[in-house]
Design a protein around this motif. Structure first.
Motif, short mmCIF file in Angstrom:
data_model
loop_
_atom_site.label_atom_id
_atom_site.label_comp_id
_atom_site.label_asym_id
_atom_site.label_seq_id
_atom_site.Cartn_x
_atom_site.Cartn_y
_atom_site.Cartn_z
N SER A 36 0.83 -1.21 0.00
CA SER A 36 0.00 0.00 0.00
C SER A 36 0.86 1.26 0.00
CB SER A 36 -0.92 -0.01 1.22
OG SER A 36 -1.66 1.18 1.30
N GLN A 37 1.93 1.25 0.81
CA GLN A 37 2.80 2.42 0.87
C GLN A 37 3.52 2.63 -0.46
OE1 GLN A 37 3.35 5.50 2.11
NE2 GLN A 37 3.51 4.59 4.16
N LEU A 38 3.95 1.54 -1.09
CA LEU A 38 4.62 1.65 -2.37
C LEU A 38 3.68 2.24 -3.43
CD1 LEU A 38 6.99 1.21 -4.26
CD2 LEU A 38 6.24 -1.18 -4.54
N LYS A 39 2.45 1.82 -3.43
CA LYS A 39 1.48 2.36 -4.40
C LYS A 39 1.28 3.86 -4.18
CE LYS A 39 -1.09 -1.93 -5.08
NZ LYS A 39 -2.37 -2.65 -4.84
N ARG A 40 1.25 4.28 -2.91
CA ARG A 40 1.11 5.71 -2.61
C ARG A 40 2.32 6.50 -3.11
NH1 ARG A 40 0.31 6.99 3.34
NH2 ARG A 40 -0.15 9.06 2.48
N ILE A 41 3.51 5.94 -2.91
CA ILE A 41 4.73 6.61 -3.38
C ILE A 41 4.72 6.71 -4.90
CG2 ILE A 41 7.25 6.46 -3.50
CD1 ILE A 41 7.14 5.05 -0.76
N GLU A 42 4.30 5.64 -5.56
CA GLU A 42 4.26 5.65 -7.03
C GLU A 42 3.23 6.66 -7.55
OE1 GLU A 42 5.81 1.23 -8.37
OE2 GLU A 42 3.76 1.41 -7.67
N ARG A 43 2.12 6.77 -6.87
CA ARG A 43 1.14 7.80 -7.27
C ARG A 43 1.74 9.19 -7.09
NH1 ARG A 43 -2.74 4.39 -4.71
NH2 ARG A 43 -2.65 5.67 -2.81
N TYR A 44 2.49 9.36 -6.01
CA TYR A 44 3.14 10.65 -5.76
C TYR A 44 4.17 10.94 -6.86
CZ TYR A 44 6.23 14.05 -3.48
OH TYR A 44 7.01 15.15 -3.20
N MET A 45 4.93 9.92 -7.26
CA MET A 45 5.95 10.08 -8.29
C MET A 45 5.35 10.22 -9.69
SD MET A 45 9.02 10.04 -6.94
CE MET A 45 9.90 9.53 -5.46
N GLY A 46 4.17 9.64 -9.87
CA GLY A 46 3.53 9.69 -11.18
C GLY A 46 3.96 8.59 -12.12
N GLU A 47 4.80 7.67 -11.67
CA GLU A 47 5.27 6.57 -12.51
C GLU A 47 5.52 5.34 -11.65
OE1 GLU A 47 8.61 7.42 -14.96
OE2 GLU A 47 7.87 9.37 -15.61
N ASP A 48 5.49 4.17 -12.28
CA ASP A 48 5.84 2.94 -11.59
C ASP A 48 7.32 2.95 -11.23
OD1 ASP A 48 3.28 2.00 -11.84
OD2 ASP A 48 3.70 0.73 -13.57
N LEU A 49 7.63 2.48 -10.05
CA LEU A 49 9.02 2.36 -9.62
C LEU A 49 9.51 0.92 -9.71
CD1 LEU A 49 8.98 4.69 -6.48
CD2 LEU A 49 9.63 5.26 -8.82
N PHE A 50 8.58 -0.03 -9.56
CA PHE A 50 8.94 -1.45 -9.59
C PHE A 50 7.94 -2.21 -10.44
CE2 PHE A 50 10.82 0.15 -5.71
CZ PHE A 50 12.06 -0.43 -5.68
N VAL A 51 8.44 -3.26 -11.10
CA VAL A 51 7.59 -4.19 -11.84
C VAL A 51 7.33 -5.39 -10.95
CG1 VAL A 51 7.38 -5.63 -13.88
CG2 VAL A 51 8.53 -3.43 -14.04
N ARG A 52 6.07 -5.71 -10.72
CA ARG A 52 5.71 -6.86 -9.88
C ARG A 52 5.66 -8.11 -10.75
NH1 ARG A 52 4.63 -1.45 -8.61
NH2 ARG A 52 3.68 -1.23 -6.54
N GLY A 53 6.26 -9.20 -10.25
CA GLY A 53 6.23 -10.47 -10.95
C GLY A 53 6.08 -11.62 -9.98
N THR A 54 5.95 -12.82 -10.51
CA THR A 54 5.75 -13.99 -9.65
C THR A 54 6.99 -14.30 -8.82
OG1 THR A 54 6.44 -15.41 -11.50
CG2 THR A 54 4.08 -15.03 -11.22
N SER A 55 8.17 -13.89 -9.30
CA SER A 55 9.41 -14.19 -8.57
C SER A 55 9.89 -13.03 -7.72
CB SER A 55 10.51 -14.60 -9.56
OG SER A 55 10.75 -13.56 -10.48
#
Length: 319
Positions: A36-55
């Motif tokens: 949740s915190q990461l999503k808030r930071i990414e919204r603040y930045m305006g871009e994705d910071l990390f790509v989520r994957g199965t690994s």
């Protein structure tokens, strides 16, 4: 929201662990809270910071930039926190630093000195990463930048700490008039008839990984020049048509030389920061690591062949 130091620490931890779950364990909170915190930071930045994957998670190109800057801020904050009790910034002693064949060292030292001005470095050049480990274990070095390769991680005792700085693809430098110089990605097999300049055994897996790639491509080079010397001299020989060479992603080509990616990216190299666990404090290690990342980021930003390759192979963040 306002960006706080705890947010930057969390981003650094995510980049280190490459896992939201492991980040939660390190920080002592729940995985949903980290997510949740990461999503808030990414919204603040305006871009994705990390790509989520199965690994796990991996940083986007923008995420790498943010994490590099975050490490610098965190290192500065750590230094400020120790200033009142340590009587100043830095250790006030000589830090024995070595580096293998890497362009990172000058920028690393400059940035580390800016954060810890009392820290004096005594620098030496050591080509073999295995020798670097030996010098650390014999207490003849304090810290160093070494290399290893995926699947051939550097071996050392518990007295030495290893932390990966960056893993980069290896490129090939060739004469500007080489038949393959106009290709976007060059298959290794197209270079089977060329003479190769290769650096000698580095004790960490090179040039073995290169010969493995040659064999996988279906050939053995007829001519190999073992060369460990001035980069400009190497490029002059390449420009004169005497051979081609595997080069680092940060390589800046001289006139008459082009640097190209290899199709399928068969060769990778990892820069690692290594240090003696009892000789280097956490503050100094964190400062050196952040400085190394920043130095690399500055170098790679000036490498158009890498930027072109990255644009085709790395996910571009949403805007």
């Amino acid at each position: 929201m306002e960006l706080e130091l705890r947010h930057l620490r969390m981003l650094c931890t995510i980049a280190d662990t490459m896992s939201l779950g492991r980040t939660a364990t390190v920080l002592g909170c729940s995985q949903p809270a980290v997510s949740s915190q990461l999503k808030r930071i990414e919204r603040y930045m305006g871009e994705d910071l990390f790509v989520r994957g199965t690994s796990g998670v991996t940083p986007t190109r923008f995420g790498v930039e943010v994490v590099v800057q975050a490490r610098e801020v965190v290192a500065l904050a750590n230094a400020i926190g120790r200033r009142s009790t340590a009587g100043g910034r830095g250790t006030g002693r000589v830090l024995r630093v070595a580096a293998t064949n890497t362009p990172i060292l000058p920028g690393l030292l400059q940035r580390a000195r800016a954060v810890l001005p009392l820290l004096t470095a005594q620098v030496s050049s050591v080509y073999s990463s295995a020798e670097i480990v030996g010098l650390l274990e014999e207490d003849k070095l304090d810290a160093a930048v070494a290399v290893d390769y995926p699947g051939r991680e550097l071996r050392h005792s518990s007295a030495v700490v290893r932390r990966g700085i960056v893993t980069e693809p290896s490129f090939v430098a060739m004469p500007a008039d080489h038949p393959a110089s106009g290709q976007l990605d060059v298959p290794l097999l197209d270079l089977a008839g060329d003479a190769w300049f290769l650096t000698p055994d580095d004790g960490a897996g090179w040039p073995g990984v290169c010969y493995d790639a040659f064999r996988a491509a279906g050939f053995t080079p007829a001519t190999v020049h073992e060369f460990l010397g001035d980069r400009d001299q190497l490029q002059r020989m390449i420009a004169d048509g005497l051979g081609i060479s595997v080069v680092q992603a940060t390589c800046k080509p001289n006139p008459g030389v082009v640097v190209k990616p290899l199709a399928g990216t068969p060769l990778w190299c990892r820069y690692v920061l290594v240090w003696h666990s009892e000789r280097v404090s956490g503050e100094v290690a964190e400062t050196l690591f952040g400085a190394a990342l920043s130095a690399y980021e500055e170098l790679i930003a000036r490498a158009p062949h890498f930027q072109s390759w990255a644009a085709r192979h790395y996910r571009t963040p949403r805007t």
